[in-house]
Design a protein around this motif. Structure first.
Motif, PDB file in Angstrom:
ATOM      1  N   ALA A   1       7.761  54.392  -5.935  1.00  0.00           N
ATOM      2  CA  ALA A   1       7.910  53.085  -5.292  1.00  0.00           C
ATOM      3  C   ALA A   1       6.580  52.346  -5.105  1.00  0.00           C
ATOM      4  O   ALA A   1       6.527  51.355  -4.382  1.00  0.00           O
ATOM      5  N   ASP A   2       5.522  52.779  -5.775  1.00  0.00           N
ATOM      6  CA  ASP A   2       4.219  52.129  -5.572  1.00  0.00           C
ATOM      7  C   ASP A   2       4.271  50.640  -5.901  1.00  0.00           C
ATOM      8  O   ASP A   2       3.744  49.808  -5.158  1.00  0.00           O
ATOM      9  N   ILE A   3       4.883  50.313  -7.041  1.00  0.00           N
ATOM     10  CA  ILE A   3       4.921  48.914  -7.462  1.00  0.00           C
ATOM     11  C   ILE A   3       5.792  48.094  -6.517  1.00  0.00           C
ATOM     12  O   ILE A   3       5.429  46.980  -6.129  1.00  0.00           O
ATOM     13  N   GLN A   4       6.954  48.661  -6.117  1.00  0.00           N
ATOM     14  CA  GLN A   4       7.827  47.933  -5.191  1.00  0.00           C
ATOM     15  C   GLN A   4       7.126  47.665  -3.859  1.00  0.00           C
ATOM     16  O   GLN A   4       7.249  46.581  -3.278  1.00  0.00           O
ATOM     17  N   PHE A   5       6.368  48.653  -3.390  1.00  0.00           N
ATOM     18  CA  PHE A   5       5.646  48.484  -2.126  1.00  0.00           C
ATOM     19  C   PHE A   5       4.600  47.386  -2.257  1.00  0.00           C
ATOM     20  O   PHE A   5       4.446  46.545  -1.361  1.00  0.00           O
ATOM     21  N   GLN A   6       3.875  47.371  -3.369  1.00  0.00           N
ATOM     22  CA  GLN A   6       2.880  46.325  -3.596  1.00  0.00           C
ATOM     23  C   GLN A   6       3.542  44.954  -3.643  1.00  0.00           C
ATOM     24  O   GLN A   6       3.060  43.996  -3.032  1.00  0.00           O
ATOM     25  N   LEU A   7       4.646  44.854  -4.387  1.00  0.00           N
ATOM     26  CA  LEU A   7       5.356  43.574  -4.493  1.00  0.00           C
ATOM     27  C   LEU A   7       5.863  43.110  -3.134  1.00  0.00           C
ATOM     28  O   LEU A   7       5.741  41.929  -2.789  1.00  0.00           O
ATOM     29  N   LEU A   8       6.439  44.022  -2.388  1.00  0.00           N
ATOM     30  CA  LEU A   8       7.003  43.659  -1.089  1.00  0.00           C
ATOM     31  C   LEU A   8       5.917  43.185  -0.128  1.00  0.00           C
ATOM     32  O   LEU A   8       6.060  42.134   0.511  1.00  0.00           O
ATOM     33  N   THR A   9       4.831  43.931  -0.019  1.00  0.00           N
ATOM     34  CA  THR A   9       3.778  43.549   0.921  1.00  0.00           C
ATOM     35  C   THR A   9       3.082  42.264   0.481  1.00  0.00           C
ATOM     36  O   THR A   9       2.744  41.420   1.325  1.00  0.00           O
ATOM     37  N   ASP A  10       2.876  42.099  -0.828  1.00  0.00           N
ATOM     38  CA  ASP A  10       2.292  40.834  -1.319  1.00  0.00           C
ATOM     39  C   ASP A  10       3.210  39.658  -0.987  1.00  0.00           C
ATOM     40  O   ASP A  10       2.747  38.583  -0.596  1.00  0.00           O
ATOM     41  N   HIS A  11       4.512  39.871  -1.157  1.00  0.00           N
ATOM     42  CA  HIS A  11       5.489  38.811  -0.883  1.00  0.00           C
ATOM     43  C   HIS A  11       5.455  38.413   0.589  1.00  0.00           C
ATOM     44  O   HIS A  11       5.477  37.217   0.927  1.00  0.00           O
ATOM     45  N   LEU A  12       5.368  39.391   1.472  1.00  0.00           N
ATOM     46  CA  LEU A  12       5.352  39.092   2.903  1.00  0.00           C
ATOM     47  C   LEU A  12       4.044  38.408   3.312  1.00  0.00           C
ATOM     48  O   LEU A  12       4.041  37.498   4.154  1.00  0.00           O
ATOM     49  N   LEU A  13       2.936  38.825   2.704  1.00  0.00           N
ATOM     50  CA  LEU A  13       1.665  38.143   2.974  1.00  0.00           C
ATOM     51  C   LEU A  13       1.722  36.679   2.521  1.00  0.00           C
ATOM     52  O   LEU A  13       1.217  35.780   3.205  1.00  0.00           O
ATOM     53  N   GLN A  14       2.327  36.454   1.361  1.00  0.00           N
ATOM     54  CA  GLN A  14       2.463  35.084   0.864  1.00  0.00           C
ATOM     55  C   GLN A  14       3.349  34.253   1.790  1.00  0.00           C
ATOM     56  O   GLN A  14       3.094  33.060   2.006  1.00  0.00           O
ATOM     57  N   LYS A  15       4.382  34.871   2.337  1.00  0.00           N
ATOM     58  CA  LYS A  15       5.260  34.165   3.276  1.00  0.00           C
ATOM     59  C   LYS A  15       4.472  33.732   4.520  1.00  0.00           C
ATOM     60  O   LYS A  15       4.632  32.598   5.004  1.00  0.00           O
ATOM     61  N   ILE A  16       3.613  34.610   5.017  1.00  0.00           N
ATOM     62  CA  ILE A  16       2.783  34.277   6.170  1.00  0.00           C
ATOM     63  C   ILE A  16       1.802  33.159   5.816  1.00  0.00           C
ATOM     64  O   ILE A  16       1.591  32.213   6.588  1.00  0.00           O
ATOM     65  N   ALA A  17       1.197  33.261   4.628  1.00  0.00           N
ATOM     66  CA  ALA A  17       0.227  32.242   4.202  1.00  0.00           C
ATOM     67  C   ALA A  17       0.890  30.877   4.047  1.00  0.00           C
ATOM     68  O   ALA A  17       0.319  29.846   4.438  1.00  0.00           O
ATOM     69  N   ARG A  18       2.107  30.854   3.485  1.00  0.00           N
ATOM     70  CA  ARG A  18       2.821  29.575   3.331  1.00  0.00           C
ATOM     71  C   ARG A  18       3.116  28.948   4.683  1.00  0.00           C
ATOM     72  O   ARG A  18       2.967  27.736   4.869  1.00  0.00           O
ATOM     73  N   ALA A  19       3.550  29.787   5.622  1.00  0.00           N
ATOM     74  CA  ALA A  19       3.850  29.271   6.957  1.00  0.00           C
ATOM     75  C   ALA A  19       2.583  28.698   7.611  1.00  0.00           C
ATOM     76  O   ALA A  19       2.633  27.645   8.267  1.00  0.00           O
ATOM     77  N   THR A  20       1.455  29.376   7.393  1.00  0.00           N
ATOM     78  CA  THR A  20       0.185  28.892   7.943  1.00  0.00           C
ATOM     79  C   THR A  20      -0.157  27.517   7.380  1.00  0.00           C
ATOM     80  O   THR A  20      -0.524  26.593   8.121  1.00  0.00           O
ATOM     81  N   ARG A  21      -0.033  27.377   6.049  1.00  0.00           N
ATOM     82  CA  ARG A  21      -0.341  26.093   5.410  1.00  0.00           C
ATOM     83  C   ARG A  21       0.585  24.988   5.896  1.00  0.00           C
ATOM     84  O   ARG A  21       0.154  23.845   6.116  1.00  0.00           O
ATOM     85  N   GLN A  22       1.865  25.312   6.085  1.00  0.00           N
ATOM     86  CA  GLN A  22       2.828  24.311   6.546  1.00  0.00           C
ATOM     87  C   GLN A  22       2.468  23.813   7.949  1.00  0.00           C
ATOM     88  O   GLN A  22       2.584  22.616   8.229  1.00  0.00           O
ATOM     89  N   HIS A  23       2.016  24.716   8.819  1.00  0.00           N
ATOM     90  CA  HIS A  23       1.622  24.300  10.167  1.00  0.00           C
ATOM     91  C   HIS A  23       0.365  23.434  10.123  1.00  0.00           C
ATOM     92  O   HIS A  23       0.228  22.482  10.897  1.00  0.00           O
ATOM     93  N   VAL A  24      -0.556  23.754   9.215  1.00  0.00           N
ATOM     94  CA  VAL A  24      -1.757  22.926   9.054  1.00  0.00           C
ATOM     95  C   VAL A  24      -1.370  21.526   8.601  1.00  0.00           C
ATOM     96  O   VAL A  24      -1.860  20.514   9.125  1.00  0.00           O
ATOM     97  N   GLN A  25      -0.468  21.460   7.610  1.00  0.00           N
ATOM     98  CA  GLN A  25      -0.034  20.166   7.088  1.00  0.00           C
ATOM     99  C   GLN A  25       0.699  19.347   8.148  1.00  0.00           C
ATOM    100  O   GLN A  25       0.661  18.115   8.126  1.00  0.00           O
ATOM    101  N   SER A  26       1.371  20.043   9.080  1.00  0.00           N
ATOM    102  CA  SER A  26       2.080  19.353  10.168  1.00  0.00           C
ATOM    103  C   SER A  26       1.153  19.065  11.351  1.00  0.00           C
ATOM    104  O   SER A  26       1.607  18.557  12.381  1.00  0.00           O
ATOM    105  N   ASN A  27      -0.109  19.438  11.195  1.00  0.00           N
ATOM    106  CA  ASN A  27      -1.118  19.235  12.240  1.00  0.00           C
ATOM    107  C   ASN A  27      -0.794  20.009  13.508  1.00  0.00           C
ATOM    108  O   ASN A  27      -1.222  19.633  14.605  1.00  0.00           O
TER     109      ASN A  27
END
Length: 353
Positions: free
Chosen positions: A278-304
């Protein structure tokens, strides 16, 4: 056409061609043309920093440029588009196998003691540059050093590389591949021409994924689903389609979005991450969740909404530290995944995600 049994690297994917083997690149024709014309006109910088998301073709471009320089040692004779070596010729074979006298590809090395690839690109690897540049090169062609990715260097390696960049020998080209702007010494960046590579469009991503899986085509509905999750990265799209990543990422999204946190489903997902394969699945899952956090951060910045943006930025940094510790100390993946998804679910209820 000759097929090569290439040595494995830290990011090798079963059944997926290595960057040196990719004959086609998608979405970066402007960069290829710029590099070809710079070489033809004698304006090629001695150090190039290819910066952009992982898996979009930066290393492939580095090898395309290397083949072009080997094929046309005289810039006057070179065309305005990057040319590839004859795949059946000795130059390409040597380049693919890492034995060509004009090319050195540095990446995270294999550690025979642990029987795993190292987590950092070490100073011992960077020191190989001096030996490489001291050897006699055939003809008067360029010698190319590719470091992939430069973000993986530890501090000692970065300082050793800096010395090479300060006074490079004549007709030497450094190509530094970077997946993020962080963790690169400003002194290294200042000595490079930075070329920013953007994530692939959905159209180019589909073309690239289809080309990479031509022998075993991916169903259209699966391809559409992975493209929506791949963040413009063909490598990520292929991993999602071929290594079970699609199911685990979609399951994680449901868990984060559910009004009531499903502990049983989260536990099952955590159990799946404990499997040996499951090494690849774990990498994909954690990368996906990090990207979700990063997107939310950018959206809050854009909303000031800077308060929420700061909260999510701190959460992103904390998550990166926790995941790095989990990898370094081989911590329980089930607990890591369960805790991260539960935390994201709570933040979703608070309107942070």
């Amino acid at each position: 056409m000759i097929e090569f049994d290439l040595p494995a690297q830290h990011d090798t994917l079963p059944g997926i061609k290595a960057p040196v083997e990719n004959a086609a690149l998608f979405g970066h024709a402007d960069k290829a043309g710029l590099l070809a014309r710079a070489y033809q006109g004698g304006r090629l910088h001695h150090a190039l920093l290819f910066e952009g998301p992982s898996g979009i073709g930066k290393a492939g471009m580095a090898f395309h440029l290397t083949q072009h320089l080997i094929a046309f040692p005289s810039a006057i004779d070179a065309p305005e588009t990057l040319a590839l070596l004859d795949r059946n010729g000795s130059d390409f074979r040597q380049l693919a196998l890492g034995t060509h006298l004009q090319a050195l590809h540095l990446t995270r090395p294999f550690d025979p003691k642990t029987e795993k690839f190292k987590t950092k690109l070490t100073v011992d690897e960077i020191r190989r540059i001096n030996h490489f540049l001291s050897r006699t090169s055939p003809g008067d062609g360029y010698r190319v050093v590719i470091i992939d990715p430069v973000n993986d260097m530890n501090d000692s390696a970065a300082n050793a590389l800096l010395k090479n960049l300060e006074e490079p020998p004549k007709r030497t080209l450094f190509v530094l591949v970077a997946h993020s702007a962080g963790r690169i010494l400003p002194t290294i960046r200042s000595r490079c021409q930075v070329m920013r590579f953007e994530a692939l469009s959905d159209e180019n991503l589909k073309l690239a994924a289809a080309a990479a899986t031509a022998s075993t085509p991916v169903a259209a509905d699966i391809l559409n689903r992975v493209v929506s999750l791949a963040e413009g990265s063909v490598r990520r799209a292929l991993m999602l389609a071929s290594f079970g990543g699609l199911e685990v990422t979609e399951t994680a999204d449901r868990l984060v979005a559910n009004t009531r946190f499903d502990t049983d489903l989260a536990a099952k997902l955590g159990d799946a991450m404990m499997a040996r394969e499951a090494d690849i699945q774990f990498q994909l899952l954690t990368d996906h969740l990090l990207q979700k956090i990063a997107r939310a951060t950018r959206q809050h910045v854009q909303s000031n909404d800077l308060a929420r943006a700061n909260t999510m930025a701190r959460f992103h940094a904390e998550t990166q530290r926790n995941l790095a510790a989990a990898q370094a100390f081989n911590l329980d993946r089930k607990q890591t995944v369960f805790g991260l998804i539960a935390n994201l679910n709570a933040k979703a209820h608070s309107g942070l995600v």
